[in-house]
Design an enzyme around this catalytic site. Structure first.
Site, mmCIF file in Angstrom:
data_model
loop_
_atom_site.group_PDB
_atom_site.id
_atom_site.type_symbol
_atom_site.label_atom_id
_atom_site.label_comp_id
_atom_site.label_asym_id
_atom_site.label_seq_id
_atom_site.Cartn_x
_atom_site.Cartn_y
_atom_site.Cartn_z
ATOM 1 N N PHE A 345 62.556 21.752 -49.219
ATOM 2 C CA PHE A 345 62.827 22.907 -48.432
ATOM 3 C C PHE A 345 64.308 23.074 -47.676
ATOM 4 O O PHE A 345 64.844 23.966 -47.277
ATOM 5 C CB PHE A 345 61.785 22.967 -47.249
ATOM 6 C CG PHE A 345 62.033 22.242 -46.152
ATOM 7 C CD1 PHE A 345 62.576 22.817 -44.959
ATOM 8 C CD2 PHE A 345 61.601 21.059 -46.109
ATOM 9 C CE1 PHE A 345 62.738 22.192 -43.682
ATOM 10 C CE2 PHE A 345 61.900 20.430 -44.883
ATOM 11 C CZ PHE A 345 62.398 20.824 -43.857
ATOM 12 N N LYS A 346 64.908 21.940 -47.518
ATOM 13 C CA LYS A 346 66.426 21.788 -47.036
ATOM 14 C C LYS A 346 67.403 22.765 -47.965
ATOM 15 O O LYS A 346 68.268 23.187 -47.393
ATOM 16 C CB LYS A 346 66.637 20.196 -46.883
ATOM 17 C CG LYS A 346 65.688 19.439 -46.011
ATOM 18 C CD LYS A 346 65.781 19.923 -44.614
ATOM 19 C CE LYS A 346 64.787 19.231 -43.825
ATOM 20 N NZ LYS A 346 65.345 18.091 -43.350
ATOM 21 N N ASP A 347 66.967 22.972 -49.087
ATOM 22 C CA ASP A 347 68.014 23.388 -50.082
ATOM 23 C C ASP A 347 68.162 25.121 -49.618
ATOM 24 O O ASP A 347 69.095 25.588 -49.740
ATOM 25 C CB ASP A 347 67.570 23.449 -51.476
ATOM 26 C CG ASP A 347 67.596 22.065 -52.030
ATOM 27 O OD1 ASP A 347 68.753 21.700 -51.930
ATOM 28 O OD2 ASP A 347 66.844 21.657 -53.085
ATOM 29 N N THR A 377 67.298 16.027 -45.994
ATOM 30 C CA THR A 377 68.651 16.823 -45.699
ATOM 31 C C THR A 377 69.692 16.142 -46.488
ATOM 32 O O THR A 377 70.731 16.964 -46.741
ATOM 33 C CB THR A 377 68.881 16.566 -44.294
ATOM 34 O OG1 THR A 377 67.660 17.151 -43.600
ATOM 35 C CG2 THR A 377 70.073 17.285 -43.858
#
Length: 738
Positions: A345-347, A377
């Site tokens: 989800f960090k993308d 991250t």
């Protein structure tokens, strides 16, 4: 007002005419003169010689709204179709279109725009004006372009009811929907301000929204930022005069007092009609609308923001829906957040933030970005900053600190494989909390940061979730998930959903809460922890206690965190922005290892949040159970959330579980959950074994390619010592910028 407005094309309210009225009033009632002038100045167009230019598809209501806006501002109102084109051509627009055909019509229309000039007016464009580049460039020189963004389905319904037959571009074989979709690219190219217009919204309401939007556009002073540790009552005149804006907080990262930046006036609110207008929109369109409201155009103009969003999400995600929502079982749905290039989800933030950062920073200084990661991250931020333009890479570099022995083998391989000429990974012989605390201390070490600026012309910045810009893209996907459920007919708009998120640093959870504040009907925010369950204890008791606790290494390493940085932003919010209280709480946490919330604040918190935690054993059991029954493989973090959701949801409404990473990133744990007896230690071999299962979702393309390239790549390793970290930073600056 002292007169009644009646719409007339090209009507002028001049200062001379106003003065004559004032003279009569002065003779009869001298005191009234001041009141009249005050009224005139307060209601008169704030634009000076600028025009308000209304743009949108045919049927958007530009003419009607323009008349109302003009009436409210007492300024000329010009309709391009009626007052310019038909006057110039001496025939109706439909006759002209029929006589010359589509392409010639656009050219003739553009020529008419090029000859047109006005100032201090409200101008309603034709629906096809934006398709002529030279004409629009001419119009923009002296105007603010306001895009009346009406859903395509609404426009089609309006035009059908009117029996409109003069749509430029409409012909046999080309549908009205095709024409409207084609034109959107031109509207998006030219607008300065977007105004969302739902289906049943009255023209008077739209006019008010236009005026509010223009006011916001002109006054960036409305959108300043403060630290979570600043006190309104205790702020000095100097602090008040030194205002911080979005571009400042993106580059600064952490406040000088150690607090986190938050918008002084809070986040924007969307009406139900505005949200409903986004139900048919794509993910990229939703992101543009939401982020335009959160980022002032003085910081990043709408056209540039659209370009950045398109760059971030246009081709870098393997799924065209970007963040699809998948039904899992019963009333549980998965928000798949792993389709980006590094599979987490960090993308979502870190494909976007590097471009925001590059746009906002001054060209006269080099920047080194410092990042601490518990796993996901690292590769995401390395990948994101490595995609900058070459000229930006020369002045922006990044160093990623991660716990050398505290991430999964595949995560480590990713971070090594994602290193580029301006982005490096450094393993630290400690845990994530040390890495994160060290970075905070470096930022607040004015001697060190001052030395880097003077000696090397280099400033430090942060890209962790302590940076405000990291949170905004996460708000988007939580809002989008709800809109997708509405679009799929799972819920009607306004019906609530619960959200369950595996969380350690509280950023993802905070973003969901922000989406709720902005108008998304989220009922419960469920925090899911692993055995590092300090957040669960805090939410249940109001006591945040780190005394005697050490990080436990689990199968869900991204939430192996004890100090939740973004919790500070949430507490600042529910404490009515009491910076002194926040400072007291977090100073006590830093110095004594614990703090306790007051009873009233705990009550507020427990209205918003519930929490639970999951053991490694239960996590693996959930992965096995879900795969056995559905053929779908959860990653370890999603499994933590699934277990907690099963325990805490009351099943009275749908629940969206954030699937924060692809299961391939944690292959050893997944293979163990699937009860594979012998597991090869080579990460690439593990992925090939998983691919033989033909499970859902399929193996992640980007992750596989990265591991193929990694081999035995090198990275630096550093002792858990502040001096050693600062020495690494100085050496990297010397090597890259000097």
């Amino acid at each position: 007002m002292f007169h009644i407005f009646q719409y007339q094309p090209l009507r002028l309210i001049t200062q001379n005419s106003l003065s004559s009225v004032c003279l009569k009033l002065m003779l009869s009632r001298p005191v009234a003169l001041v009141q009249v002038w005050k009224s005139w100045f307060s209601s008169h167009s704030p634009l000076g010689k600028k025009n308000i230019i209304l743009m949108g598809p045919p049927g958007a209501g530009k003419t009607t709204v323009g008349r109302i806006v003009g009436q409210k501002l007492d300024c000329p109102v010009i309709d391009i179709d009626d007052d310019v084109l038909e006057t110039t051509w001496n025939m109706s627009v439909s006759e002209k279109l029929q006589n010359v055909g589509y392409e010639e019509f656009l050219e003739e229309e553009g020529k008419a725009l090029l000859k047109f000039s006005a100032s201090g007016s409200v101008i309603s464009l034709s629906g096809s004006n934006p398709m002529h580049a030279a004409g629009m460039q001419h119009m923009k020189k002296n105007g603010i372009v306001v895009y009346l963004d009406v859903p395509t389905t609404v426009i089609m319904s309006r035009l059908k009811s009117k029996g409109t037959d003069r749509i430029v571009g409409l012909s046999p074989g080309i549908s009205l929907k095709d024409v409207l979709q084609f034109r959107k690219q031109f509207y998006k190219r030219w607008f300065d301000i977007r105004v969302l217009c739902g289906g049943d919204i009255a023209a008077e309401v739209v006019a008010e929204k236009v005026l509010d939007a223009v006011k916001r556009y002109q006054d960036s002073e409305l959108e300043t930022f403060i630290s979570t540790r600043s006190s309104r009552s205790g702020r000095s005149t100097e602090e008040d005069s030194h205002k911080l804006y979005f571009s400042d907080v993106v580059t600064q990262g952490l406040a000088l007092d150690g607090g986190l930046f938050v918008p002084e006036r809070g986040l924007p609110k969307f009406t139900a009609e505005e949200w409903q207008g986004l139900i048919e929109a794509t993910y990229i369109e939703r992101a543009q609308v939401i982020l335009e409201r959160c980022i002032h155009p003085a910081d990043i103009p709408a056209s540039k923001l659209a370009e950045i969003i398109e760059t971030a999400y246009g081709e870098n995600f393997s799924c065209s829906k970007i963040a699809p929502v998948r039904h899992l079982a019963g009333n549980q749905f998965l928000l798949e957040l792993f389709h980006g290039p590094t599979a987490s989800f960090k993308d979502f933030a870190l494909q976007l933030v590097p471009h925001l950062f590059a746009y906002c920073i001054p060209r006269s200084c080099n920047y080194l970005i410092l990042v601490a990661t518990s796993g996901d991250t690292g590769s995401a931020v390395l990948d994101g900053f490595s995609r900058l333009h070459d000229t930006d890479k020369q002045r922006i570099a990044l160093v990623n600190f991660f716990p050398e022995d505290g991430v999964s083998p595949i995560q480590k391989s990713q971070m090594i494989g994602c290193q580029k000429e301006n982005a490096w990974s450094v393993g630290v012989k400690s845990d994530f909390d040390f890495c994160q605390t060290a970075i905070k201390q470096i930022f607040t070490n004015s001697d060190f940061t001052g030395f880097l600026t003077v000696e090397y012309g280099t400033a430090l910045a942060a890209a962790n979730s302590i940076n405000w810009a990291r949170l905004l893209p996460q708000i988007v996907y939580h809002a989008s998930a709800y809109l997708d459920l509405v679009h799929q007919g799972i819920v009607s708009f306004g019906s609530p959903v619960d959200i369950c998120i595996p969380t350690g640093n509280f950023g993802n959870m905070l973003a969901a809460f922000y989406a709720k504040m902005m108008g998304i009907p989220i009922r419960k925010c469920i925090c899911a922890s692993n055995e590092n369950n300090v957040l669960t204890d805090f939410i249940r008791t109001g006591v945040y206690d780190l005394r005697g606790r050490k990080i436990i290494s689990t199968f869900s390493p991204a939430v192996d965190i004890l100090k939740s940085s973004n919790l500070e932003r949430y507490l600042h919010l529910i404490a009515n922005e009491d910076g002194q209280l926040v400072t007291q709480l977090f100073n006590q946490l830093e110095n004594q290892g614990h703090f306790q919330l007051q009873k009233d604040l705990l009550g507020k918190l427990q209205q918003d949040l519930v929490a639970g935690w999951c053991s490694d054993e239960d996590c693996l059991a959930a992965i096995h159970s879900v795969y056995s029954t559905t053929g779908y493989i959860l990653d370890t973090h999603t499994a933590v959330a699934k277990v907690v959701a099963d325990r805490l949801q009351d099943r009275t409404c749908p629940i969206i579980i954030s699937s924060t990473a692809h299961y391939c990133k944690f292959a050893p744990a997944i293979l163990r959950a699937l009860r594979i007896a012998e597991i090869n230690q080579n990460p690439l071999s593990q992925l090939h074994l998983l691919s033989s299962y033909s499970a859902l979702p399929p193996i992640h393309w980007g992750l596989l390619e990265t591991l193929k390239k990694t081999g035995n790549g090198d990275h630096q390793v550093c002792a858990a010592d502040m001096s050693a970290l600062m020495s690494h930073i100085e050496t990297l600056i010397q090597n890259h910028f000097m």
